[in-house]
Design a protein around this motif. Structure first.
Motif, PDB file in Angstrom:
ATOM      1  N   LYS A   8      -0.377  15.859   5.805  1.00  0.00           N
ATOM      2  CA  LYS A   8      -0.835  14.469   5.822  1.00  0.00           C
ATOM      3  C   LYS A   8      -0.685  13.790   4.459  1.00  0.00           C
ATOM      4  CE  LYS A   8      -5.751  15.380   4.922  1.00  0.00           C
ATOM      5  NZ  LYS A   8      -7.123  15.156   5.430  1.00  0.00           N
ATOM      6  N   SER A   9      -0.562  14.588   3.409  1.00  0.00           N
ATOM      7  CA  SER A   9      -0.428  13.992   2.069  1.00  0.00           C
ATOM      8  C   SER A   9       0.896  13.258   1.879  1.00  0.00           C
ATOM      9  CB  SER A   9      -0.565  15.069   0.989  1.00  0.00           C
ATOM     10  OG  SER A   9       0.486  16.018   1.103  1.00  0.00           O
ATOM     11  N   ILE A  10       1.910  13.564   2.708  1.00  0.00           N
ATOM     12  CA  ILE A  10       3.198  12.872   2.569  1.00  0.00           C
ATOM     13  C   ILE A  10       3.326  11.724   3.581  1.00  0.00           C
ATOM     14  CG2 ILE A  10       4.347  14.916   1.639  1.00  0.00           C
ATOM     15  CD1 ILE A  10       5.799  15.149   4.376  1.00  0.00           C
ATOM     16  N   LEU A  11       2.221  11.363   4.221  1.00  0.00           N
ATOM     17  CA  LEU A  11       2.220  10.216   5.126  1.00  0.00           C
ATOM     18  C   LEU A  11       2.225   8.937   4.284  1.00  0.00           C
ATOM     19  CD1 LEU A  11       2.156   9.825   8.221  1.00  0.00           C
ATOM     20  CD2 LEU A  11      -0.326   9.588   8.051  1.00  0.00           C
ATOM     21  N   LYS A  12       3.300   8.192   4.366  1.00  0.00           N
ATOM     22  CA  LYS A  12       3.479   6.998   3.538  1.00  0.00           C
ATOM     23  C   LYS A  12       3.546   5.738   4.400  1.00  0.00           C
ATOM     24  CE  LYS A  12       3.931   9.650  -0.105  1.00  0.00           C
ATOM     25  NZ  LYS A  12       2.865   9.726  -1.123  1.00  0.00           N
ATOM     26  N   THR A  13       3.467   4.589   3.746  1.00  0.00           N
ATOM     27  CA  THR A  13       3.573   3.296   4.427  1.00  0.00           C
ATOM     28  C   THR A  13       4.954   2.715   4.192  1.00  0.00           C
ATOM     29  OG1 THR A  13       1.210   2.848   4.163  1.00  0.00           O
ATOM     30  CG2 THR A  13       2.646   0.964   4.586  1.00  0.00           C
ATOM     31  N   LEU A  14       5.589   2.293   5.277  1.00  0.00           N
ATOM     32  CA  LEU A  14       6.883   1.622   5.162  1.00  0.00           C
ATOM     33  C   LEU A  14       6.637   0.118   5.191  1.00  0.00           C
ATOM     34  CD1 LEU A  14       9.987   2.050   5.042  1.00  0.00           C
ATOM     35  CD2 LEU A  14      10.009   1.755   7.523  1.00  0.00           C
ATOM     36  N   GLU A  15       6.898  -0.521   4.072  1.00  0.00           N
ATOM     37  CA  GLU A  15       6.581  -1.940   3.939  1.00  0.00           C
ATOM     38  C   GLU A  15       7.762  -2.812   4.340  1.00  0.00           C
ATOM     39  OE1 GLU A  15       5.258  -2.473  -0.049  1.00  0.00           O
ATOM     40  OE2 GLU A  15       3.341  -1.438   0.277  1.00  0.00           O
ATOM     41  N   LYS A  16       7.441  -4.042   4.711  1.00  0.00           N
ATOM     42  CA  LYS A  16       8.446  -5.058   5.013  1.00  0.00           C
ATOM     43  C   LYS A  16       7.959  -6.372   4.396  1.00  0.00           C
ATOM     44  CE  LYS A  16       6.521  -6.491   9.499  1.00  0.00           C
ATOM     45  NZ  LYS A  16       6.796  -6.679  10.927  1.00  0.00           N
ATOM     46  N   PRO A  17       8.812  -7.368   4.276  1.00  0.00           N
ATOM     47  CA  PRO A  17       8.371  -8.646   3.702  1.00  0.00           C
ATOM     48  C   PRO A  17       7.157  -9.212   4.456  1.00  0.00           C
ATOM     49  CG  PRO A  17      10.763  -8.599   3.901  1.00  0.00           C
ATOM     50  CD  PRO A  17      10.258  -7.360   4.582  1.00  0.00           C
ATOM     51  N   GLY A  18       6.081  -9.377   3.755  1.00  0.00           N
ATOM     52  CA  GLY A  18       4.900  -9.962   4.352  1.00  0.00           C
ATOM     53  C   GLY A  18       4.053  -9.005   5.167  1.00  0.00           C
ATOM     54  N   GLY A  19       4.298  -7.711   5.037  1.00  0.00           N
ATOM     55  CA  GLY A  19       3.491  -6.775   5.825  1.00  0.00           C
ATOM     56  C   GLY A  19       4.024  -5.371   5.788  1.00  0.00           C
ATOM     57  N   GLU A  20       3.784  -4.628   6.858  1.00  0.00           N
ATOM     58  CA  GLU A  20       4.276  -3.252   6.924  1.00  0.00           C
ATOM     59  C   GLU A  20       4.776  -2.933   8.338  1.00  0.00           C
ATOM     60  OE1 GLU A  20       0.589  -0.372   7.859  1.00  0.00           O
ATOM     61  OE2 GLU A  20       0.448  -1.310   5.858  1.00  0.00           O
ATOM     62  N   TYR A  21       5.784  -2.011   8.406  1.00  0.00           N
ATOM     63  CA  TYR A  21       6.292  -1.549   9.698  1.00  0.00           C
ATOM     64  C   TYR A  21       5.352  -0.496  10.302  1.00  0.00           C
ATOM     65  CZ  TYR A  21      10.876  -3.703   8.740  1.00  0.00           C
ATOM     66  OH  TYR A  21      11.890  -4.574   8.504  1.00  0.00           O
ATOM     67  N   GLY A  22       4.813   0.356   9.448  1.00  0.00           N
ATOM     68  CA  GLY A  22       3.957   1.425   9.923  1.00  0.00           C
ATOM     69  C   GLY A  22       3.958   2.586   8.946  1.00  0.00           C
TER      70      GLY A  22
END
Length: 886
Positions: A8-22
């Motif tokens: 779970k430590s490598i669970l990252k956020t994939l960002e996009k302009p104005g928010g995040e994908y997931g």
């Protein structure tokens, strides 16, 4: 048991302009340099293992095995893998839903919760294998064939519609929508999943072996049967295809090349500077035929070509942006404008696309490639050669025989090698605009020159989706195909699966009465004996343009370089070169005719269903109400005497040999999908229940009824059984009496006498389609073991899943070298405790005449041993679900 994911430590956020994908599990965050050198296909296995790691079903040690793939792969370690989704078509989907329905009954009867029987991942089922070419050469063929399809299959369709309501996570795509693999490519394929905000690569296993077509889109997919990722090979492509050479020519060349090298059970991954010259449709064509070259999959990593195709096929800009962002972040995207990291592959093969030349494959196997320039000589050699994959043993004095007959009042003639079926069909080619529009250009040139197709040749065109119709109409070329008899007959898998329909009675009589070797030419991926049509002994795989060319020529015994294809309207001889379009001509019409809106409109219509499907009424309830009178859907006997105690391993004692085979027995030989012969045990069964011969339908459509399918096992009319001295036909010998009867009748006699049976076979036993009934059928016939030189990957796994013992002769040995005739009785000694059995261990086989020999037990994993201990995979699942519930 569900534990916290240790990664779970490598669970990252994939960002996009104005928010995040997931969120996503980041492979770079592991900071392990070995990961960057992994093949792309192995990275998908790695991500799945990390995401599903619970230290129970998937352990940290499994993740390390994959990261250390370079060292662990040669050791054949077991790798757990959970696909993102499952793909079915109706020939294999009906028996799968029957299995689920009877598993619910078994759970209920054993005191468990029947609602536990549900797919855990999304299941997409496309009804595409039921349409037959009953009506051809007609403007109304699509509607006429659809109506006949529903008349024949109403009960099956209603059962599938019930299943889509009764089971969670199941989507059924109605009949008439297209071929499963093209629908998967153009519509169902996600490339990247976003489930409740968690991003991960799309991956799919399917009950159809050509599920591999989706590998061309960068989605890891293959036919069921377990992963044997013992190696990933590199297919390095360079150069570009020469003018006049098609993607089909390329795939037939790759198939022969890889089959010769030996890639059974391997992941083949393609890369190289030639990749930029291959369209996504060309890649999908190559990936589609992975089963024909024996690989688990033929994988094309996602690159800019993939993204362009996703936009072309109507995926939204937002979706494409997510896919690119996620794959780049996880280093799963190939950008050829950047320096490439050298990856670790077990072996490398190179192919210069400029070396590929026009070709076809046949007459009996997909990997028997013949170049066009050699075709006439090869055909005459086949007539001369002894009966085999490349021979028909026609005496010299009979090779020039001419059969005179009357076709609808007109005098006609047939010779050896004359074409009687010409079909543009199959998932392999109908998803590829370049070859489909190429065929239409051939038709246009031929019509303008005054060429015609003989009226007794059964011509047909079955597109893989409605998109094909739209671009053929926009190009203005469909009318020329119609003029030559290639009217659209429906949207589904037709001639390639054996749904070619009847040929004219006069033509059929001319073939049978004169013992002619008639030919079929089809743009398919399978041409095994007895598959395409019972009366076409020579079956050649070709590109759609070549299908049109051979239909015009009327024979496979022609040299296109030196002999005219026909005579034009001005009496002038017309040659192949006169009707063949250039690559530029094809590219221009593809560019102007294939548009994104076509894909959007087609798949918006699919989601609405069609009137006949929407009007089907189906019962409600989670348990299926079996109808004992049904000849389509029948409650199978797998669980009739099942208890909560596993039966344990079983040896074999004094078994008779039911059949003794040579090499390359395919699943089409074992469990044919095509027409039901009027004199077969299955026909007898149907007629006894009031089914008229014209309503027999096909074996494939009857796979929901175990009583029909048991009778259809080994019913292929082209099967060769050594117990009959090489005689061709679906019969065998009852050893103790010497009687020659149908295989089913002999098997039932052995069962009633209380005797086990085994099968002897040569190399590549079970090659071809990933057909569950090729294992279920022998199980119901009482077969306890198959002893072969080698097995096809998926079929071996399916045998294990049905509790049949797969044994391999030692290298250099087979039934012939050991002096086995099949008239002996066989005993196989196995420990009674599964803990004493090891995958791959040696087992002694003894015969009643004093011979004994050692074989390798082909259980390849501990899980397969567990299936065997329980009597089969379905029984294993039910007992474990009930134990977990308690």
């Amino acid at each position: 048991m569900v534990n916290e994911n240790p990664f779970k430590s490598i669970l990252k956020t994939l960002e996009k302009p104005g928010g995040e994908y997931g969120k996503y599990y980041s492979l770079p965050a592991l900071n392990d340099p070995r990961i960057d050198r992994l093949p792309y296909s192995i990275k998908i296995l790695l991500e799945s293992a990390i995401r599903n790691c619970d230290e129970f079903q998937v352990k940290s040690n499994d993740v390390e095995k994959i990261i250390d793939w370079e060292n662990s792969a040669p050791k054949l370690v077991e790798i757990p893998f959970k696909p993102a989704r499952v793909l079915l078509q109706d020939f294999t989907g009906v028996p799968a839903v029957v299995d689920l329905a009877c598993m619910r009954d078994a759970m209920n009867n054993l005191g468990g919760d029947s609602n536990k029987i549900n797919p855990l991942v999304p299941v997409d089922l496309v009804i595409d294998h039921s349409v037959q070419v009953d009506v051809a050469r007609s403007e109304n063929a699509v509607q006429a064939n659809m109506e006949l399809e529903f008349q024949r299959n109403k009960e099956r369709f209603a059962f599938l519609k019930w299943g889509s309501n009764a089971f969670q996570n199941m989507l059924v795509v109605p009949p008439g929508s297209g071929i499963v693999h093209q629908v998967n490519l153009e519509y169902l394929g996600r490339v990247v999943f976003n489930t409740d905000g968690l991003l991960y690569p799309d991956s799919v296993v399917g009950t159809d072996s050509h599920t591999t077509m989706i590998d061309g889109l960068g989605v890891a997919g293959w036919g069921v049967g377990g992963i044997e990722a013992e190696a990933a090979m590199l297919g390095q492509l360079s150069g570009k295809l020469r003018d006049g050479v098609t993607a089909t020519d390329l795939v037939l060349t790759v198939t022969q090349m890889l089959r010769k090298h030996g890639v059974v059970g391997k992941f083949v991954e393609f890369y190289g500077e030639g990749m930029s010259e291959l369209s996504l449709a060309d890649r999908a064509t190559i990936a589609n035929m992975s089963p024909e070259y024996g690989a688990t999959m033929g994988f094309f990593p996602v690159d800019h070509v993939t993204l362009q195709y996703l936009k072309l096929t109507g995926r939204s800009d937002e979706t494409v942006s997510l896919i690119e962002s996620y794959l780049r972040a996880n280093r799963m995207f190939v950008d050829y404008s950047e320096p490439q990291i050298e990856r670790v592959y077990s072996s490398c093969l190179a192919l210069n696309l400029e070396d590929v030349e026009p070709c076809i494959s046949g007459p009996k196997r997909p990997h028997d490639r013949v170049t066009l320039r050699e075709m006439k000589a090869d055909w005459h050699a086949c007539l001369d050669n002894r009966v085999g994959f490349k021979g028909f043993a026609i005496p010299k004095e009979s090779q020039g025989k001419v059969a005179e007959f009357s076709f609808r009042g007109t005098p006609a003639q047939l010779r050896h090698g004359d074409v009687v079926i010409a079909a543009i069909t199959s998932c392999t080619n109908t998803s590829n605009p370049s070859v489909m529009l190429g065929a239409a250009l051939v038709a246009k040139k031929a019509c303008e020159l005054g060429l015609e197709v003989k009226p007794w040749i059964k011509t047909s065109l079955a597109p893989g989706s409605g998109v094909v119709t739209k671009y053929l109409e926009k190009s203005g070329l469909q009318k020329y195909l119609n003029q030559l008899g290639f009217h659209i007959v429906g949207y589904g898998c037709t001639t390639c699966i054996g749904n070619s329909g009847d040929i004219d009675e006069a033509v059929a009589s001319a073939i049978t009465e004169n013992d002619l070797v008639a030919a079929a030419v089809l743009s398919g991926n399978r041409n095994f004996e007895g598959r395409v049509h019972p009366l076409t002994r020579a079956n050649y795989l070709a590109s759609p343009p070549l299908v049109v060319a051979y239909a015009l020529a009327g024979t496979v015994g022609i040299d296109f370089e030196t002999e005219p294809i026909g005579v034009g309207k001005d009496g002038k001889q017309i040659f192949f070169r006169d009707i063949w379009p250039s690559n530029d001509e094809v590219a221009q019409v593809v560019h102007s005719s294939v548009l994104p809106d076509m894909f959007k409109a087609t798949y918006q219509a699919i989601t609405k269903g069609n009137p006949m499907w929407n009007q089907l009424s189906v019962p409600s309830g989670n348990l299926y109400a079996w109808d004992s009178k049904s000849t389509y859907i029948h409650d199978p006997p797998y669980f009739k005497s099942m208890t909560m105690s596993p039966p344990g391993p079983h040896g074999v004692k004094d078994a008779y040999c039911l059949l003794n085979f040579g090499d390359s027995i395919t699943t089409d030989h074992i469990s044919p999908a095509g027409s039901i012969h009027k004199d077969s045990p299955a026909a007898r069964y149907l007629m006894e229940r009031g089914v008229d011969r014209r309503d027999f339908n096909s074996y494939g459509s009857r796979r929901g009824n175990d009583e029909v399918m048991a009778r259809g096992t080994f019913a292929n009319i082209r099967i060769v059984n050594k117990l009959l001295g090489g005689e061709v036909g679906p019969k065998t010998i009852h050893i103790s009496t010497g009687e020659k009867l149908s295989v089913f009748d002999v098997a039932m006699r052995y069962k009633s006498e209380g005797h086990d049976t085994i099968i002897l076979a040569g190399a590549e036993y079970g090659s071809g389609s990933s057909r569950d009934w090729a294992a279920k059928g022998p199980k119901l016939l009482g077969v306890k073991a198959v002893i072969a030189k080698s097995f096809e990957r998926i079929h071996r796994s399916n045998l294990v899943g049905m509790g049949i013992i797969p044994l391999c002769f030692k290298p250099g040995e087979d039934a012939e070298t050991l002096g086995l005739t099949g008239h002996e009785r066989y005993s196989i000694d196995l420990p009674s405790n599964v803990s004493e059995i090891r995958p791959g261990q040696d087992v002694t086989v003894a015969t009643d005449n004093g011979k004994s020999f050692t074989c390798t037990l082909r259980f390849d994993t501990e899980v397969e041993l567990a299936y065997f201990d329980h009597g089969g995979i379905l029984q294993y699942v039910i007992r474990n679900l009930i134990h977990a519930n308690h």
